[in-house]
Design a protein around this motif. Structure first.
Motif, PDB file in Angstrom:
ATOM      1  N   ARG A  14       0.851  -1.179   0.000  1.00  0.00           N
ATOM      2  CA  ARG A  14       0.000   0.000   0.000  1.00  0.00           C
ATOM      3  C   ARG A  14       0.896   1.242   0.000  1.00  0.00           C
ATOM      4  NH1 ARG A  14      -5.025   0.780   3.262  1.00  0.00           N
ATOM      5  NH2 ARG A  14      -5.243   3.010   3.502  1.00  0.00           N
ATOM      6  N   SER A  52       2.026   4.774   1.054  1.00  0.00           N
ATOM      7  CA  SER A  52       1.808   5.528   2.300  1.00  0.00           C
ATOM      8  C   SER A  52       1.088   6.848   2.005  1.00  0.00           C
ATOM      9  CB  SER A  52       3.129   5.808   2.980  1.00  0.00           C
ATOM     10  OG  SER A  52       3.869   6.755   2.238  1.00  0.00           O
ATOM     11  N   LYS A  53       0.439   7.366   3.002  1.00  0.00           N
ATOM     12  CA  LYS A  53      -0.239   8.662   2.858  1.00  0.00           C
ATOM     13  C   LYS A  53       0.763   9.735   2.470  1.00  0.00           C
ATOM     14  CE  LYS A  53      -3.475   7.605   6.545  1.00  0.00           C
ATOM     15  NZ  LYS A  53      -3.778   7.865   7.969  1.00  0.00           N
ATOM     16  N   SER A  54       1.971   9.631   3.041  1.00  0.00           N
ATOM     17  CA  SER A  54       3.010  10.608   2.747  1.00  0.00           C
ATOM     18  C   SER A  54       3.384  10.581   1.269  1.00  0.00           C
ATOM     19  CB  SER A  54       4.221  10.300   3.615  1.00  0.00           C
ATOM     20  OG  SER A  54       5.347  10.995   3.175  1.00  0.00           O
ATOM     21  N   ARG A  55       3.616   9.373   0.728  1.00  0.00           N
ATOM     22  CA  ARG A  55       3.990   9.258  -0.694  1.00  0.00           C
ATOM     23  C   ARG A  55       2.862   9.707  -1.586  1.00  0.00           C
ATOM     24  NH1 ARG A  55       8.032   4.980  -3.297  1.00  0.00           N
ATOM     25  NH2 ARG A  55       7.364   5.999  -5.195  1.00  0.00           N
ATOM     26  N   ARG A  56       1.654   9.283  -1.272  1.00  0.00           N
ATOM     27  CA  ARG A  56       0.482   9.674  -2.060  1.00  0.00           C
ATOM     28  C   ARG A  56       0.345  11.193  -2.056  1.00  0.00           C
ATOM     29  NH1 ARG A  56      -4.625   8.774   1.257  1.00  0.00           N
ATOM     30  NH2 ARG A  56      -3.748  10.700   2.078  1.00  0.00           N
ATOM     31  N   ASP A  57       0.458  11.801  -0.872  1.00  0.00           N
ATOM     32  CA  ASP A  57       0.254  13.240  -0.769  1.00  0.00           C
ATOM     33  C   ASP A  57       1.397  14.031  -1.403  1.00  0.00           C
ATOM     34  OD1 ASP A  57      -2.052  12.543   0.486  1.00  0.00           O
ATOM     35  OD2 ASP A  57      -1.441  13.144   2.490  1.00  0.00           O
ATOM     36  N   LYS A  58       2.609  13.474  -1.373  1.00  0.00           N
ATOM     37  CA  LYS A  58       3.727  14.152  -2.034  1.00  0.00           C
ATOM     38  C   LYS A  58       3.492  14.176  -3.552  1.00  0.00           C
ATOM     39  CE  LYS A  58       7.167  12.338   0.642  1.00  0.00           C
ATOM     40  NZ  LYS A  58       8.520  11.865   0.927  1.00  0.00           N
ATOM     41  N   ARG A  59       2.949  13.078  -4.102  1.00  0.00           N
ATOM     42  CA  ARG A  59       2.632  13.045  -5.533  1.00  0.00           C
ATOM     43  C   ARG A  59       1.576  14.088  -5.834  1.00  0.00           C
ATOM     44  NH1 ARG A  59      -1.250   9.487  -6.994  1.00  0.00           N
ATOM     45  NH2 ARG A  59      -0.409   7.984  -5.523  1.00  0.00           N
ATOM     46  N   ARG A  60       0.545  14.167  -4.976  1.00  0.00           N
ATOM     47  CA  ARG A  60      -0.568  15.088  -5.229  1.00  0.00           C
ATOM     48  C   ARG A  60      -0.189  16.547  -4.975  1.00  0.00           C
ATOM     49  NH1 ARG A  60      -5.550  11.556  -2.707  1.00  0.00           N
ATOM     50  NH2 ARG A  60      -5.303   9.822  -4.154  1.00  0.00           N
TER      51      ARG A  60
END
Ligand SMILES: [Zn+2]
Length: 58
Positions: A7, A9-17
């Motif tokens: 999965r 991470s929220k951090s990776r997802r949010d850094k992309r966004r």
């Protein structure tokens, strides 16, 4: 079927966004009244486009 092993991470997802941002709208100035308007659209202030009155105020 290929599948993500872990999965994200929220951090990776949010850094992309963090790079998702709305495009700055292009603005032009109405030659009739000088108001700022969208290019290739009738002016919402005076209703003119290409030197002719297109829109009528209610
Ligand atoms: Zn105008």
């Amino acid at each position: 079927m290929p599948n993500p092993k872990r999965r994200m991470s929220k951090s990776r997802r949010d850094k992309r966004r963090a790079h998702y941002k709305p495009a700055t709208p292009t603005l032009s100035v109405c030659p009739q009244c000088g108001a700022v308007k969208l290019p290739h659209r009738a002016c919402p202030e005076c209703g003119y486009y290409n030197g002719r009155k297109i829109l009528s105020k209610l």
